[in-house]
Design an enzyme around this catalytic site. Sequence first.
Site, PDB file in Angstrom:
ATOM      1  CG  ASN A   4      -0.194  -0.076   2.502  1.00  0.00           C
ATOM      2  OD1 ASN A   4       0.516   0.845   2.869  1.00  0.00           O
ATOM      3  ND2 ASN A   4      -0.323  -1.205   3.207  1.00  0.00           N
ATOM      4  CE  LYS A  13       8.924 -12.571 -13.630  1.00  0.00           C
ATOM      5  NZ  LYS A  13       9.574 -11.908 -14.763  1.00  0.00           N
ATOM      6  CG  ASP A  53      -5.902  -6.437  14.290  1.00  0.00           C
ATOM      7  OD1 ASP A  53      -5.021  -5.804  14.908  1.00  0.00           O
ATOM      8  OD2 ASP A  53      -6.926  -5.899  13.825  1.00  0.00           O
TER       9      ASP A  53
HETATM   10  N1  CTP Z   1      -3.402  -3.116  12.569  1.00  0.00           N
HETATM   11  C1  CTP Z   1      -2.544  -4.113  12.994  1.00  0.00           C
HETATM   12  N2  CTP Z   1      -2.541  -5.320  12.359  1.00  0.00           N
HETATM   13  C2  CTP Z   1      -3.340  -5.555  11.313  1.00  0.00           C
HETATM   14  C3  CTP Z   1      -4.231  -4.543  10.871  1.00  0.00           C
HETATM   15  C4  CTP Z   1      -4.223  -3.349  11.523  1.00  0.00           C
HETATM   16  O1  CTP Z   1      -1.791  -3.890  13.959  1.00  0.00           O
HETATM   17  N3  CTP Z   1      -3.292  -6.715  10.717  1.00  0.00           N
HETATM   18  C5  CTP Z   1      -3.444  -1.845  13.290  1.00  0.00           C
HETATM   19  C6  CTP Z   1      -2.961  -0.671  12.485  1.00  0.00           C
HETATM   20  O2  CTP Z   1      -1.583  -0.451  12.650  1.00  0.00           O
HETATM   21  C7  CTP Z   1      -3.797   0.454  13.057  1.00  0.00           C
HETATM   22  C8  CTP Z   1      -5.094  -0.186  13.441  1.00  0.00           C
HETATM   23  O3  CTP Z   1      -4.782  -1.576  13.592  1.00  0.00           O
HETATM   24  O4  CTP Z   1      -3.235   0.965  14.252  1.00  0.00           O
HETATM   25  C9  CTP Z   1      -6.213  -0.020  12.479  1.00  0.00           C
HETATM   26  O5  CTP Z   1      -5.883  -0.557  11.281  1.00  0.00           O
HETATM   27  P1  CTP Z   1      -6.921  -0.645  10.057  1.00  0.00           P
HETATM   28  O6  CTP Z   1      -6.310  -1.461   8.999  1.00  0.00           O
HETATM   29  O7  CTP Z   1      -7.342   0.713   9.685  1.00  0.00           O
HETATM   30  O8  CTP Z   1      -8.094  -1.338  10.737  1.00  0.00           O
HETATM   31  P2  CTP Z   1      -8.734  -2.673  10.443  1.00  0.00           P
HETATM   32  O9  CTP Z   1      -9.106  -3.217  11.777  1.00  0.00           O
HETATM   33  O10 CTP Z   1      -7.843  -3.512   9.607  1.00  0.00           O
HETATM   34  O11 CTP Z   1     -10.034  -2.221   9.644  1.00  0.00           O
HETATM   35  P3  CTP Z   1     -10.302  -1.867   8.095  1.00  0.00           P
HETATM   36  O12 CTP Z   1      -9.056  -2.238   7.319  1.00  0.00           O
HETATM   37  O13 CTP Z   1     -11.467  -2.699   7.778  1.00  0.00           O
HETATM   38  O14 CTP Z   1     -10.590  -0.414   8.072  1.00  0.00           O
END
Ligand code: CTP
Length: 418
Positions: A222, A301, A318
Site C-alpha cells: 500500500n 515467477k 491483527d
Molecule cells: N493493525 C494491525 N494489524 C493488522 C491490521 C491493523 O496492527 N493486521 C493496526 C494498524 O496499525 C492500526 C489499526 O490496527 O493501528 C487499524 O488498522 P486498520 O487497517 O485501519 O483497521 P482494520 O481493523 O484492519 O479495519 P479496516 O481495514 O477494515 O478499516
Amino acid sequence: MAAGELSGRRIVLGVSGGIAAYKSAELTRLLGKAGAGVDVVLTEGGARFVTPVTFQALSGNYVWTDLWDPRRPANMAHIDLSRAADAVLVAPASADFLAKLVQGMADDLLTTLCLARPRAGIEGAERDCPLLVAPAMNRQMWENPATQRNIEQLRRDGISVLGPAAGDQACGEIGMGRMLEPEELLEEVVAFFQPKLLAGRRVLITAGPTQEALDPVRVITNLSSGRMGYALARAAQQAGADVTLVSGPVDLAAPRGVARVAVRSALDMHGAVMQRVHGQDFFIAVAAVADYRPAAAQGHKIKKSSAPLSVALAPNPDILAAVAALPDAPFCVGFAAESRNLDEYAEGKRRAKRLPMVVGNLVQDGLGGTDNSIVIYDEAGRHALERAPKEELARKIIAHAAACAGAWRERRGALPGA
Ligand code: CTP
C-alpha cells in the site's frame, strides 16, 4: 525535521579551534532554518579555521570574537549574549576548550561567557541557560585519561556532552573523537528542548506498509510512506523513551537514538512485535498492515497467460488486537486511516480492539504528505487537533498518550485478575 522546530529559540553557537569548525558553518545554517536565532562566538583558534565573515553571512547576525568588543553598550558581550540565549552550544569543543571549562577559566570571550551564563537555582538568576558541548578531536586526545576525566567532570557539572562519534579523522586515523554531523547536532538540540514526558519508559512502534509476496518479484502493498510512524518514534525518543521501531519497507532513515527492526510482511511484523512486546509501556501501531496475504506465495515467477488470474488471499493476524489482548498489555494506541465516516469508524475500532486511544485521520488529508489533520479518540471523547506538520502532531499524540496512560494503568490495576 520540520521547519520551525526551534522557532523562538536563541542559541549561542561557540566555535573553538578544530578542523570540525567547517561543519559548524552548516550547523549555523541548519539552526537558522529550524527557526533559531544564532549568535556565533569564535575563539581565536576557531577563527583560524573559519572566518567570522562566513558565520555572519550564514547567521545574519554579528559574530563575536573578542572579550573587549566595544559593540555592546556596556562592553559586556560575555554577559548579554547568554542572558538572551536559551542555550549555549559549543561545536566543535576542542580538548583544550573542555579542559578550560572544567577549570572554570575565563581568558577569552567564549570561556567567560560559558562561566557567566545564568543557571537556575542561583539566587537572582531568572532563567537557565544550559550548556551543550560537541567534542571534536584526534582519538588519542579523546581517549587520554585527562580528557576522559574532564568529560566526566563536565557531566557531573550538568553540562550535556553530545557525541563524539567514531570514524575517519582529519589526521588520517580512525576512531572516537569525530564531531557529530551538523544534522545530528541539530537533532540533539531539538531533542534537548523537549519535555521528558516519557523518561524511563519503553515504547514499541510499528510503521510503514507491509509487503505480501505473490511470487519472488511481486508483492501486494500500500501507499503508506511511514512518515507518521517515524515522526512518532522520533517524538517518543525525544520525550526520553527507549524506542523500538518495527518498520515495513520505507525510504526513511531511522530517527536518531531509535532501534529499528526492519520487516517485510505482516507475519514478520507480527513476529517481531510479539517477541519484543513484554516489558513495553506503550505500543503505538501506526503501520498500514496488509489485512490479507496471498494464501500461497509462488516459489517462482508467475507466468503471464491470456486467462484471467485470481489469487486466493488469507487474512493476516491483527497485530494491534493481539497486543491489546495480552494480560500485561502496554498502553495501546491504534491508528485509523479512513476515507469517510471518521468518527464512527475510528471510535468503532477503539472499542472493537479495546484500546484506550485511537488516532484517526482521513486518508485524503495525510497519506504520503508532510502535514496531516487528526482526531484523537479516547475514553473522554474526541479531540480534534489543528492541521500541522506530522512532527508537531507526533509530539501532541505522545503528550496525549503520556497524560492518559497514568489513569489507564491505575484503572487496569484495579480490575480483578489484572
Ligand atoms: N493493525 C494491525 N494489524 C493488522 C491490521 C491493523 O496492527 N493486521 C493496526 C494498524 O496499525 C492500526 C489499526 O490496527 O493501528 C487499524 O488498522 P486498520 O487497517 O485501519 O483497521 P482494520 O481493523 O484492519 O479495519 P479496516 O481495514 O477494515 O478499516
